[in-house]
Design a protein around this motif. Structure first.
Motif, PDB file in Angstrom:
ATOM      1  N   LEU A 131      12.126  80.818  82.603  1.00 31.50           N
ATOM      2  CA  LEU A 131      10.865  80.773  83.358  1.00 31.50           C
ATOM      3  C   LEU A 131       9.983  79.626  82.877  1.00 31.50           C
ATOM      4  O   LEU A 131       9.317  78.963  83.681  1.00 31.50           O
ATOM      5  CB  LEU A 131      10.126  82.099  83.214  1.00 31.50           C
ATOM      6  CG  LEU A 131      10.725  83.300  83.965  1.00 31.50           C
ATOM      7  CD1 LEU A 131       9.996  84.574  83.590  1.00 31.50           C
ATOM      8  CD2 LEU A 131      10.638  83.078  85.469  1.00 31.50           C
ATOM      9  N   LEU A 132      10.001  79.396  81.547  1.00 31.85           N
ATOM     10  CA  LEU A 132       9.151  78.348  80.999  1.00 31.85           C
ATOM     11  C   LEU A 132       9.684  76.945  81.298  1.00 31.85           C
ATOM     12  O   LEU A 132       8.922  76.009  81.513  1.00 31.85           O
ATOM     13  CB  LEU A 132       9.005  78.525  79.484  1.00 31.85           C
ATOM     14  CG  LEU A 132       8.212  79.751  79.016  1.00 31.85           C
ATOM     15  CD1 LEU A 132       8.313  79.903  77.503  1.00 31.85           C
ATOM     16  CD2 LEU A 132       6.750  79.623  79.424  1.00 31.85           C
ATOM     17  N   VAL A 133      11.015  76.796  81.308  1.00 31.12           N
ATOM     18  CA  VAL A 133      11.613  75.467  81.417  1.00 31.12           C
ATOM     19  C   VAL A 133      11.918  75.075  82.858  1.00 31.12           C
ATOM     20  O   VAL A 133      11.556  73.991  83.322  1.00 31.12           O
ATOM     21  CB  VAL A 133      12.895  75.397  80.558  1.00 31.12           C
ATOM     22  CG1 VAL A 133      13.591  74.046  80.728  1.00 31.12           C
ATOM     23  CG2 VAL A 133      12.560  75.616  79.090  1.00 31.12           C
ATOM     24  N   PHE A 134      12.578  75.990  83.591  1.00 32.94           N
ATOM     25  CA  PHE A 134      13.083  75.617  84.917  1.00 32.94           C
ATOM     26  C   PHE A 134      12.162  76.010  86.065  1.00 32.94           C
ATOM     27  O   PHE A 134      12.242  75.442  87.141  1.00 32.94           O
ATOM     28  CB  PHE A 134      14.459  76.261  85.141  1.00 32.94           C
ATOM     29  CG  PHE A 134      15.485  75.805  84.144  1.00 32.94           C
ATOM     30  CD1 PHE A 134      16.041  74.540  84.223  1.00 32.94           C
ATOM     31  CD2 PHE A 134      15.885  76.639  83.112  1.00 32.94           C
ATOM     32  CE1 PHE A 134      16.983  74.115  83.312  1.00 32.94           C
ATOM     33  CE2 PHE A 134      16.840  76.224  82.201  1.00 32.94           C
ATOM     34  CZ  PHE A 134      17.385  74.961  82.292  1.00 32.94           C
ATOM     35  N   PHE A 135      11.334  76.991  85.847  1.00 34.61           N
ATOM     36  CA  PHE A 135      10.473  77.467  86.934  1.00 34.61           C
ATOM     37  C   PHE A 135       9.017  77.401  86.502  1.00 34.61           C
ATOM     38  O   PHE A 135       8.242  78.333  86.684  1.00 34.61           O
ATOM     39  CB  PHE A 135      10.836  78.907  87.326  1.00 34.61           C
ATOM     40  CG  PHE A 135      12.275  79.055  87.695  1.00 34.61           C
ATOM     41  CD1 PHE A 135      12.727  78.663  88.947  1.00 34.61           C
ATOM     42  CD2 PHE A 135      13.186  79.566  86.781  1.00 34.61           C
ATOM     43  CE1 PHE A 135      14.070  78.807  89.284  1.00 34.61           C
ATOM     44  CE2 PHE A 135      14.523  79.700  87.108  1.00 34.61           C
ATOM     45  CZ  PHE A 135      14.967  79.319  88.369  1.00 34.61           C
ATOM     46  N   GLU A 167      -5.412  79.955  82.383  1.00 31.19           N
ATOM     47  CA  GLU A 167      -5.042  79.118  81.247  1.00 31.19           C
ATOM     48  C   GLU A 167      -4.355  79.937  80.157  1.00 31.19           C
ATOM     49  O   GLU A 167      -3.399  79.488  79.522  1.00 31.19           O
ATOM     50  CB  GLU A 167      -6.287  78.433  80.686  1.00 31.19           C
ATOM     51  CG  GLU A 167      -6.839  77.344  81.606  1.00 31.19           C
ATOM     52  CD  GLU A 167      -8.132  76.750  81.063  1.00 31.19           C
ATOM     53  OE1 GLU A 167      -8.659  77.330  80.081  1.00 31.19           O
ATOM     54  OE2 GLU A 167      -8.601  75.739  81.601  1.00 31.19           O
ATOM     55  N   GLU A 168      -4.844  81.188  79.947  1.00 27.72           N
ATOM     56  CA  GLU A 168      -4.225  82.062  78.938  1.00 27.72           C
ATOM     57  C   GLU A 168      -2.826  82.488  79.367  1.00 27.72           C
ATOM     58  O   GLU A 168      -1.947  82.722  78.541  1.00 27.72           O
ATOM     59  CB  GLU A 168      -5.094  83.294  78.699  1.00 27.72           C
ATOM     60  CG  GLU A 168      -6.424  82.966  78.025  1.00 27.72           C
ATOM     61  CD  GLU A 168      -7.290  84.203  77.877  1.00 27.72           C
ATOM     62  OE1 GLU A 168      -6.859  85.276  78.362  1.00 27.72           O
ATOM     63  OE2 GLU A 168      -8.394  84.105  77.300  1.00 27.72           O
ATOM     64  N   GLU A 169      -2.597  82.597  80.666  1.00 26.05           N
ATOM     65  CA  GLU A 169      -1.291  83.029  81.169  1.00 26.05           C
ATOM     66  C   GLU A 169      -0.364  81.839  81.390  1.00 26.05           C
ATOM     67  O   GLU A 169       0.678  81.972  82.015  1.00 26.05           O
ATOM     68  CB  GLU A 169      -1.457  83.796  82.482  1.00 26.05           C
ATOM     69  CG  GLU A 169      -2.150  85.142  82.323  1.00 26.05           C
ATOM     70  CD  GLU A 169      -2.307  85.836  83.658  1.00 26.05           C
ATOM     71  OE1 GLU A 169      -2.063  85.171  84.683  1.00 26.05           O
ATOM     72  OE2 GLU A 169      -2.656  87.015  83.653  1.00 26.05           O
ATOM     73  N   GLY A 170      -0.769  80.671  80.925  1.00 23.10           N
ATOM     74  CA  GLY A 170       0.015  79.479  81.146  1.00 23.10           C
ATOM     75  C   GLY A 170       1.375  79.564  80.492  1.00 23.10           C
ATOM     76  O   GLY A 170       2.171  80.428  80.808  1.00 23.10           O
ATOM     77  N   ASP A 171       1.694  78.653  79.583  1.00 21.92           N
ATOM     78  CA  ASP A 171       2.987  78.618  78.908  1.00 21.92           C
ATOM     79  C   ASP A 171       2.991  79.636  77.772  1.00 21.92           C
ATOM     80  O   ASP A 171       2.549  79.339  76.657  1.00 21.92           O
ATOM     81  CB  ASP A 171       3.264  77.213  78.362  1.00 21.92           C
ATOM     82  CG  ASP A 171       3.406  76.201  79.483  1.00 21.92           C
ATOM     83  OD1 ASP A 171       3.609  76.650  80.627  1.00 21.92           O
ATOM     84  OD2 ASP A 171       3.299  74.992  79.217  1.00 21.92           O
ATOM     85  N   ASP A 172       3.510  80.846  78.052  1.00 24.82           N
ATOM     86  CA  ASP A 172       3.556  81.918  77.051  1.00 24.82           C
ATOM     87  C   ASP A 172       4.819  81.737  76.209  1.00 24.82           C
ATOM     88  O   ASP A 172       5.842  82.394  76.449  1.00 24.82           O
ATOM     89  CB  ASP A 172       3.546  83.274  77.752  1.00 24.82           C
ATOM     90  CG  ASP A 172       3.468  84.407  76.738  1.00 24.82           C
ATOM     91  OD1 ASP A 172       3.197  84.121  75.557  1.00 24.82           O
ATOM     92  OD2 ASP A 172       3.694  85.567  77.131  1.00 24.82           O
ATOM     93  N   ILE A 173       4.748  80.823  75.242  1.00 21.86           N
ATOM     94  CA  ILE A 173       5.910  80.563  74.390  1.00 21.86           C
ATOM     95  C   ILE A 173       5.929  81.461  73.161  1.00 21.86           C
ATOM     96  O   ILE A 173       6.912  81.506  72.433  1.00 21.86           O
ATOM     97  CB  ILE A 173       5.933  79.082  73.946  1.00 21.86           C
ATOM     98  CG1 ILE A 173       4.700  78.757  73.110  1.00 21.86           C
ATOM     99  CG2 ILE A 173       6.064  78.163  75.159  1.00 21.86           C
ATOM    100  CD1 ILE A 173       4.711  77.370  72.512  1.00 21.86           C
ATOM    101  N   VAL A 174       4.842  82.183  72.933  1.00 23.57           N
ATOM    102  CA  VAL A 174       4.770  83.026  71.733  1.00 23.57           C
ATOM    103  C   VAL A 174       5.723  84.210  71.844  1.00 23.57           C
ATOM    104  O   VAL A 174       6.413  84.563  70.879  1.00 23.57           O
ATOM    105  CB  VAL A 174       3.326  83.517  71.509  1.00 23.57           C
ATOM    106  CG1 VAL A 174       3.274  84.481  70.328  1.00 23.57           C
ATOM    107  CG2 VAL A 174       2.390  82.343  71.289  1.00 23.57           C
ATOM    108  N   THR A 175       5.784  84.816  73.018  1.00 20.70           N
ATOM    109  CA  THR A 175       6.590  86.038  73.180  1.00 20.70           C
ATOM    110  C   THR A 175       8.068  85.802  72.907  1.00 20.70           C
ATOM    111  O   THR A 175       8.674  86.538  72.104  1.00 20.70           O
ATOM    112  CB  THR A 175       6.402  86.623  74.593  1.00 20.70           C
ATOM    113  OG1 THR A 175       5.025  86.910  74.779  1.00 20.70           O
ATOM    114  CG2 THR A 175       7.227  87.895  74.752  1.00 20.70           C
TER     115      THR A 175
END
Length: 370
Positions: free
Chosen positions: A128-132, A162-170
């Protein structure tokens, strides 16, 4: 094997070896109760109930009348010792089959139904983060342009986007938890394997004073490595020695004591004597037996080896550790719970996937909600 082969002049060497080996096994079975089997994982023996003369007859060895065996003929003949070695093998505990430690770590990290589901979640999040990848801020700005201007509402919505942007922490946090859990389990198993290796080395490396007989019956005194001892060997032990095999004490000095803490966990020293015990006495409690891996704390003794390698008390413990692990009730319940949750998760995911396909939803939404 020369003595054994002379009895079978008309038989091939291979057949003679087989016959001799079977005779040795049949004699050795006389040391165990009738209800015991060769592959029995419990320690069973009657050697502590035998008089020295009967024990010598069963093992085809020889003791001196006083039991000390410091003079005259004593012990096995060299040919008999070689035959026994071929039948019983070296006096060492068979090591368990070891899996490569790095392969084991990878298996614990990526295998198992629960771990597979967790890694699937991580992969889906990364996709989801990389391709979509969409820009939620731009989407909010586009929606705001189509709505009446509401400053407070628009700024709040923009902050949420902005907070829901790139959620890489999860995905990172989930990956760290999976790897940390696997490494903890792997480290625990490595400690258990190290304990097993330490158990195998408990025999010690010090040569053992032994007496045997030559072809003409002459006395031969040797210092043998513990790995070369066989049932029937007469050995001499003194304070500070590690017991090299399971032995029957023929005679000893008054007040002889051994340390069995390596086997039983009992810190108090236990006395030993050379008297024959009653048949009702358990072998692990007999005072005329000393066990492989224990230590002589005080006194001297002349003993005869009656069990080596996997047939010793320590060997039986090692076998039970390797083969008889039984899952606890808690482990079984947790395993059932994990399988149940996994089945529910897969079912819900499949239903969600079907719904999104029917709705012709975007691929990103399909992956996210599946």
């Amino acid at each position: 094997m020369t003595v054994g082969l002379k009895m079978y002049d008309g038989i091939s060497n291979t057949s003679a070896i087989i016959i001799e080996a079977e005779q040795i096994r049949q004699r050795y079975r006389k040391l165990a109760p009738k209800d015991s089997a060769e592959d029995d994982k419990d320690y069973k023996t009657l050697v502590h109930t035998f008089e020295p003369a009967k024990l010598a007859a069963v093992l085809k060895t020889k003791f001196s009348p006083d039991g000390w065996c410091t003079q005259g003929q004593a012990g096995l003949k060299e040919e008999q010792a070689r035959a026994y070695y071929e039948v019983y093998g070296p006096n060492q505990i068979t090591p368990p089959e070891k899996e490569n430690k790095w392969i084991k770590l990878l298996r614990m990290t990526f295998c198992g139904i629960f771990n597979i589901l967790l890694w699937a979640c991580v992969v889906a999040m990364v996709m989801l983060l990389v391709f979509f990848k969409d820009d939620p801020v731009k989407e909010v700005e586009a929606e705001s342009a189509m709505r009446p201007s509401t400053p407070g509402f628009n700024s709040t919505t923009k902050e949420i986007a902005e907070e829901e942007g790139d959620d890489i922490v999860t995905p990172i946090l989930l990956s760290v938890i999976i790897v940390a859990t696997a490494m903890l389990q792997w480290y625990t198993e490595m400690l258990a394997e190290d304990a097993m290796e330490a158990m195998q080395k408990m025999g010690g490396d010090k040569p053992v004073p032994t007496v045997r007989r030559g072809m003409d019956g002459e006395r031969i005194e040797r210092s043998l490595d513990a790995v070369n001892l066989v049932p029937g060997d007469v050995v001499f032990l003194e304070a500070g020695d590690r017991v090299p095999a399971d032995v029957r004490v023929l005679t000893c000095t008054d007040g002889m004591e051994v340390d069995n803490s390596a086997l039983t966990g009992e810190s108090m020293p236990e006395p030993r004597h050379g008297k024959t015990e009653k048949p009702t006495m358990a072998p692990t409690e007999a005072r005329n037996l000393a066990f492989f891996g224990t230590t002589v704390l005080k006194g001297k003794a002349t003993c005869v080896v009656h069990a080596t390698g996997d047939n010793t008390f320590l060997g039986k413990i090692a076998q039970s550790i390797k083969t008889s692990y039984v899952k606890s009730t808690l482990e079984i319940q947790i395993e059932h719970f994990v399988h149940f949750i996994a089945i529910i998760a897969v079912f819900v995911g499949c239903v969600s996937l079907c719904v999104k396909v029917v709705q012709k939803a975007p691929m990103a939404d399909t992956i996210q909600y599946t």
